[in-house]
Write a protein that holds these residues in place. Structure first.
Motif, PDB file in Angstrom:
ATOM      1  N   GLN A  91       0.827  -1.204   0.000  1.00 29.33           N
ATOM      2  CA  GLN A  91       0.000   0.000   0.000  1.00 29.33           C
ATOM      3  C   GLN A  91       0.863   1.256   0.000  1.00 29.33           C
ATOM      4  OE1 GLN A  91      -2.405   0.578   3.535  1.00 29.33           O
ATOM      5  NE2 GLN A  91      -3.967   1.676   2.374  1.00 29.33           N
ATOM      6  N   ASP A  92       1.898   1.274   0.844  1.00 28.88           N
ATOM      7  CA  ASP A  92       2.805   2.431   0.895  1.00 28.88           C
ATOM      8  C   ASP A  92       3.518   2.607  -0.443  1.00 28.88           C
ATOM      9  OD1 ASP A  92       2.079   2.839   3.515  1.00 28.88           O
ATOM     10  OD2 ASP A  92       3.878   1.898   4.365  1.00 28.88           O
ATOM     11  N   LEU A  93       3.914   1.480  -1.047  1.00 31.65           N
ATOM     12  CA  LEU A  93       4.605   1.537  -2.326  1.00 31.65           C
ATOM     13  C   LEU A  93       3.707   2.109  -3.414  1.00 31.65           C
ATOM     14  CD1 LEU A  93       7.154   0.858  -3.958  1.00 31.65           C
ATOM     15  CD2 LEU A  93       6.222  -1.448  -4.283  1.00 31.65           C
ATOM     16  N   ALA A  94       2.444   1.707  -3.429  1.00 30.35           N
ATOM     17  CA  ALA A  94       1.505   2.230  -4.419  1.00 30.35           C
ATOM     18  C   ALA A  94       1.309   3.729  -4.249  1.00 30.35           C
ATOM     19  CB  ALA A  94       0.170   1.493  -4.308  1.00 30.35           C
ATOM     20  N   ARG A 142       7.311  11.813 -18.879  1.00 28.27           N
ATOM     21  CA  ARG A 142       8.586  11.088 -18.941  1.00 28.27           C
ATOM     22  C   ARG A 142       8.397   9.613 -18.593  1.00 28.27           C
ATOM     23  NH1 ARG A 142      11.528  15.904 -15.660  1.00 28.27           N
ATOM     24  NH2 ARG A 142       9.493  15.729 -14.646  1.00 28.27           N
ATOM     25  N   LEU A 143       7.259   9.277 -18.011  1.00 32.30           N
ATOM     26  CA  LEU A 143       6.909   7.893 -17.748  1.00 32.30           C
ATOM     27  C   LEU A 143       5.937   7.446 -18.833  1.00 32.30           C
ATOM     28  CD1 LEU A 143       7.685   5.932 -15.413  1.00 32.30           C
ATOM     29  CD2 LEU A 143       5.479   6.488 -14.368  1.00 32.30           C
ATOM     30  N   SER A 144       6.320   6.423 -19.593  1.00 38.44           N
ATOM     31  CA  SER A 144       5.540   6.036 -20.764  1.00 38.44           C
ATOM     32  C   SER A 144       4.245   5.334 -20.364  1.00 38.44           C
ATOM     33  CB  SER A 144       6.355   5.110 -21.659  1.00 38.44           C
ATOM     34  OG  SER A 144       6.505   3.837 -21.046  1.00 38.44           O
ATOM     35  N   ALA A 145       3.347   5.220 -21.340  1.00 36.42           N
ATOM     36  CA  ALA A 145       2.094   4.503 -21.110  1.00 36.42           C
ATOM     37  C   ALA A 145       2.360   3.043 -20.782  1.00 36.42           C
ATOM     38  CB  ALA A 145       1.195   4.635 -22.338  1.00 36.42           C
ATOM     39  N   ALA A 146       3.345   2.437 -21.451  1.00 32.40           N
ATOM     40  CA  ALA A 146       3.669   1.033 -21.185  1.00 32.40           C
ATOM     41  C   ALA A 146       4.202   0.851 -19.767  1.00 32.40           C
ATOM     42  CB  ALA A 146       4.690   0.533 -22.200  1.00 32.40           C
ATOM     43  N   GLN A 147       5.019   1.794 -19.315  1.00 27.56           N
ATOM     44  CA  GLN A 147       5.541   1.710 -17.960  1.00 27.56           C
ATOM     45  C   GLN A 147       4.426   1.887 -16.932  1.00 27.56           C
ATOM     46  OE1 GLN A 147       8.477   4.793 -18.405  1.00 27.56           O
ATOM     47  NE2 GLN A 147      10.146   3.346 -18.754  1.00 27.56           N
ATOM     48  N   ARG A 148       3.550   2.846 -17.175  1.00 25.05           N
ATOM     49  CA  ARG A 148       2.422   3.053 -16.255  1.00 25.05           C
ATOM     50  C   ARG A 148       1.537   1.812 -16.195  1.00 25.05           C
ATOM     51  NH1 ARG A 148       1.368   8.485 -14.817  1.00 25.05           N
ATOM     52  NH2 ARG A 148       2.905   9.925 -15.711  1.00 25.05           N
ATOM     53  N   SER A 149       1.308   1.195 -17.328  1.00 30.34           N
ATOM     54  CA  SER A 149       0.490  -0.008 -17.359  1.00 30.34           C
ATOM     55  C   SER A 149       1.138  -1.138 -16.555  1.00 30.34           C
ATOM     56  CB  SER A 149       0.277  -0.458 -18.808  1.00 30.34           C
ATOM     57  OG  SER A 149      -0.420  -1.678 -18.868  1.00 30.34           O
ATOM     58  N   LEU A 150       2.455  -1.272 -16.677  1.00 29.77           N
ATOM     59  CA  LEU A 150       3.156  -2.302 -15.923  1.00 29.77           C
ATOM     60  C   LEU A 150       2.966  -2.089 -14.426  1.00 29.77           C
ATOM     61  CD1 LEU A 150       6.539  -3.937 -16.477  1.00 29.77           C
ATOM     62  CD2 LEU A 150       6.179  -2.781 -14.306  1.00 29.77           C
ATOM     63  N   TYR A 151       3.126  -0.856 -13.961  1.00 31.07           N
ATOM     64  CA  TYR A 151       2.985  -0.594 -12.529  1.00 31.07           C
ATOM     65  C   TYR A 151       1.554  -0.880 -12.058  1.00 31.07           C
ATOM     66  CZ  TYR A 151       7.622   1.516 -12.333  1.00 31.07           C
ATOM     67  OH  TYR A 151       8.984   1.730 -12.375  1.00 31.07           O
ATOM     68  N   GLU A 152       0.582  -0.524 -12.857  1.00 28.17           N
ATOM     69  CA  GLU A 152      -0.807  -0.786 -12.470  1.00 28.17           C
ATOM     70  C   GLU A 152      -1.047  -2.282 -12.300  1.00 28.17           C
ATOM     71  OE1 GLU A 152      -3.101   1.074 -15.491  1.00 28.17           O
ATOM     72  OE2 GLU A 152      -2.545   3.120 -14.889  1.00 28.17           O
ATOM     73  N   ARG A 153      -0.538  -3.094 -13.240  1.00 23.41           N
ATOM     74  CA  ARG A 153      -0.696  -4.542 -13.152  1.00 23.41           C
ATOM     75  C   ARG A 153       0.115  -5.119 -11.985  1.00 23.41           C
ATOM     76  NH1 ARG A 153      -4.292  -7.593 -14.263  1.00 23.41           N
ATOM     77  NH2 ARG A 153      -2.980  -9.349 -14.890  1.00 23.41           N
ATOM     78  N   LEU A 154       1.292  -4.556 -11.756  1.00 25.06           N
ATOM     79  CA  LEU A 154       2.135  -5.052 -10.674  1.00 25.06           C
ATOM     80  C   LEU A 154       1.453  -4.865  -9.323  1.00 25.06           C
ATOM     81  CD1 LEU A 154       4.809  -6.232  -9.699  1.00 25.06           C
ATOM     82  CD2 LEU A 154       5.770  -3.917  -9.737  1.00 25.06           C
ATOM     83  N   PHE A 155       0.872  -3.703  -9.088  1.00 28.06           N
ATOM     84  CA  PHE A 155       0.203  -3.478  -7.809  1.00 28.06           C
ATOM     85  C   PHE A 155      -1.073  -4.317  -7.704  1.00 28.06           C
ATOM     86  CE2 PHE A 155       2.442   0.759  -8.185  1.00 28.06           C
ATOM     87  CZ  PHE A 155       3.463   0.376  -7.323  1.00 28.06           C
ATOM     88  N   ASP A 156      -1.712  -4.576  -8.825  1.00 25.70           N
ATOM     89  CA  ASP A 156      -2.907  -5.419  -8.818  1.00 25.70           C
ATOM     90  C   ASP A 156      -2.555  -6.872  -8.499  1.00 25.70           C
ATOM     91  OD1 ASP A 156      -5.787  -5.978  -9.473  1.00 25.70           O
ATOM     92  OD2 ASP A 156      -4.834  -7.184 -11.031  1.00 25.70           O
ATOM     93  N   GLN A 157      -1.466  -7.356  -9.082  1.00 30.07           N
ATOM     94  CA  GLN A 157      -1.053  -8.742  -8.913  1.00 30.07           C
ATOM     95  C   GLN A 157      -0.061  -8.925  -7.761  1.00 30.07           C
ATOM     96  OE1 GLN A 157      -2.205 -11.507 -10.716  1.00 30.07           O
ATOM     97  NE2 GLN A 157      -3.725  -9.972 -11.334  1.00 30.07           N
ATOM     98  N   GLY A 158       0.287  -7.829  -7.096  1.00 37.13           N
ATOM     99  CA  GLY A 158       1.293  -7.876  -6.049  1.00 37.13           C
ATOM    100  C   GLY A 158       1.079  -8.927  -4.982  1.00 37.13           C
ATOM    101  N   PRO A 159      -0.121  -9.034  -4.384  1.00 34.82           N
ATOM    102  CA  PRO A 159      -0.314 -10.053  -3.339  1.00 34.82           C
ATOM    103  C   PRO A 159       0.018 -11.469  -3.807  1.00 34.82           C
ATOM    104  CG  PRO A 159      -2.102  -8.460  -3.300  1.00 34.82           C
ATOM    105  CD  PRO A 159      -1.288  -8.153  -4.530  1.00 34.82           C
ATOM    106  N   ARG A 160      -0.339 -11.802  -5.033  1.00 36.72           N
ATOM    107  CA  ARG A 160      -0.024 -13.137  -5.554  1.00 36.72           C
ATOM    108  C   ARG A 160       1.479 -13.299  -5.766  1.00 36.72           C
ATOM    109  NH1 ARG A 160       1.105 -14.853 -10.557  1.00 36.72           N
ATOM    110  NH2 ARG A 160       0.426 -12.888 -11.506  1.00 36.72           N
ATOM    111  N   LEU A 161       2.097 -12.302  -6.371  1.00 36.30           N
ATOM    112  CA  LEU A 161       3.524 -12.390  -6.678  1.00 36.30           C
ATOM    113  C   LEU A 161       4.387 -12.420  -5.419  1.00 36.30           C
ATOM    114  CD1 LEU A 161       3.626  -9.885  -9.660  1.00 36.30           C
ATOM    115  CD2 LEU A 161       3.827 -12.373  -9.796  1.00 36.30           C
ATOM    116  N   LEU A 162       3.918 -11.794  -4.354  1.00 36.12           N
ATOM    117  CA  LEU A 162       4.699 -11.730  -3.128  1.00 36.12           C
ATOM    118  C   LEU A 162       4.625 -13.011  -2.304  1.00 36.12           C
ATOM    119  CD1 LEU A 162       3.884  -8.058  -2.146  1.00 36.12           C
ATOM    120  CD2 LEU A 162       6.141  -8.944  -2.718  1.00 36.12           C
ATOM    121  N   GLU A 163       3.793 -13.952  -2.735  1.00 31.10           N
ATOM    122  CA  GLU A 163       3.711 -15.222  -2.015  1.00 31.10           C
ATOM    123  C   GLU A 163       5.054 -15.957  -2.024  1.00 31.10           C
ATOM    124  OE1 GLU A 163       0.530 -17.423  -3.733  1.00 31.10           O
ATOM    125  OE2 GLU A 163      -1.039 -16.089  -2.946  1.00 31.10           O
TER     126      GLU A 163
END
Length: 353
Positions: free
Chosen positions: A177-180, A193-214
């Motif tokens: 949560q703090d990271l987001a 300076r932050l591209s659309a592709a980079q922004r999309s990656l971060y959005e997916r990363l925070f969405d999938q974060g709980p699973r990936l952090l397992e």
């Protein structure tokens, strides 16, 4: 500007410290001279020349590491963790992997801290001048040193009890949560300076974060990592026949997967051409060194999986560096390189859960 020496560098104090460390005997330090002093981003270093009375085998010089004088307040808790590392981990680590630490102290009331370290100036060297990468052979020596250290602490029962702390689900949720929130501020400041592709990656990363952090909650095939494992935080012996590589600068150490340090070393700091040529052979060398030093049940594919996941999460490191006041010359270049590595390693596939 002359930087004042802290009290630990006084002759009488050094006498006490070196006697307690068992390297002085009944002798005493008679005088201390600053041979060299220089700052880094977060610390001040002094090379101290020592004169003695009644001492023949005591060290002729020491490295004193302290906080920067008048450093602006940042969120980086400089010194405390590195003192804890040398206090908790260093003394229990096999010889030949770290500089010898003669004294480590952190003052909780003031935040003042210092380390008194073995001076390796004459016997060792930094492989290259930042930001020039080392040769691939030098990089392999660094990677193998990381593997030997990590093998020494691999799944050690003291991890998370006597040494370091394991992340728990509630703590990870707060961290995410703090990271987001930090990312939202970062993205606003970065603008286009932050591209659309980079922004999309971060959005997916925070969405999938709980699973990936397992993976990090498994507490299996885990070790101690340096955290700030760029190649300039390793001393290489000038003569490999009489010395070993020594890892230094442990202010960001943590319990984690060993591949974290490799991803930070290569994917974060190397441009694609060098990384694409060196990455797989160096990962092979790291795994071979782990196995040679007793690690079992962790195959080469598991290392590759951990490496890709570490690269994906390292896209957030520049966000934290920017928030902590690290200068753009560091975090901006790291941001660009780590996203190139994400593309090369197809790390977005990991977000398709």
């Amino acid at each position: 500007m002359t930087v004042p020496l802290p009290p630990v560098a006084e002759a009488d104090r050094l006498t006490e410290v070196l006697r307690r460390a068992g390297v002085l005997g009944d002798g005493r330090v008679t005088s201390v001279t600053v041979d060299k002093s220089f700052p880094t981003v977060l610390s001040q270093f002094f090379r101290l020349r020592l004169d003695y009375e009644n001492a023949s085998a005591a060290p002729a010089s020491l490295i004193l590491k302290t906080d920067l004088p008048n450093r602006p307040n940042t969120k980086w808790d400089s010194g405390r963790k590195e003192v804890a590392f040398y206090t908790e981990v260093g003394a229990a680590t096999p010889a030949g992997l770290l500089p010898c630490c003669h004294d480590a102290h952190y003052e909780t009331t003031t935040g003042a801290w210092h380390l008194l370290l073995e001076d390796l100036t004459c016997s060792h060297m930094i492989a290259s001048q930042w930001p020039l990468p080392p040769t691939i052979a030098q990089s392999e020596a660094i990677v193998r040193a990381h593997a030997r250290f990590k093998a020494a602490w691999w799944d050690d029962p003291r991890l998370g009890t006597a040494i370091g702390t394991w992340p728990d689900p509630a703590g990870i949720a707060r961290w995410l949560q703090d990271l987001a929130q930090a990312y939202a501020r970062f993205a606003d400041a970065a603008g286009d300076r932050l591209s659309a592709a980079q922004r999309s990656l971060y959005e997916r990363l925070f969405d999938q974060g709980p699973r990936l952090l397992e993976r990090y909650l498994s507490r299996r095939n885990m070790t101690i990592v340096q955290g700030d494992s760029h190649v300039w935080n390793c001393f290489l012996p000038r003569d490999a026949s009489v010395g070993t590589a020594r890892l230094f600068d442990w202010d960001a150490w943590q319990l984690n997967v060993g591949a974290e340090d490799l991803a930070y070393m290569m994917a974060m700091h190397w441009y694609p051409d060098l990384r694409q040529r060196a990455e797989r052979p160096l990962l092979d060398a790291f795994h071979a060194e782990l196995v040679a030093h007793g690690v079992s049940g962790y195959d080469r594919r598991a290392l590759q999986d951990d490496y890709r996941l570490a690269v994906l999460w390292l896209t957030t490191r520049p966000i934290l560096h920017q928030a902590a006041g690290i200068p753009p010359v560091i975090w901006w270049n790291n941001l660009e390189r780590i996203h190139l590595a994400v593309d090369d390693l197809d790390c977005r596939e990991l977000l398709a859960g």
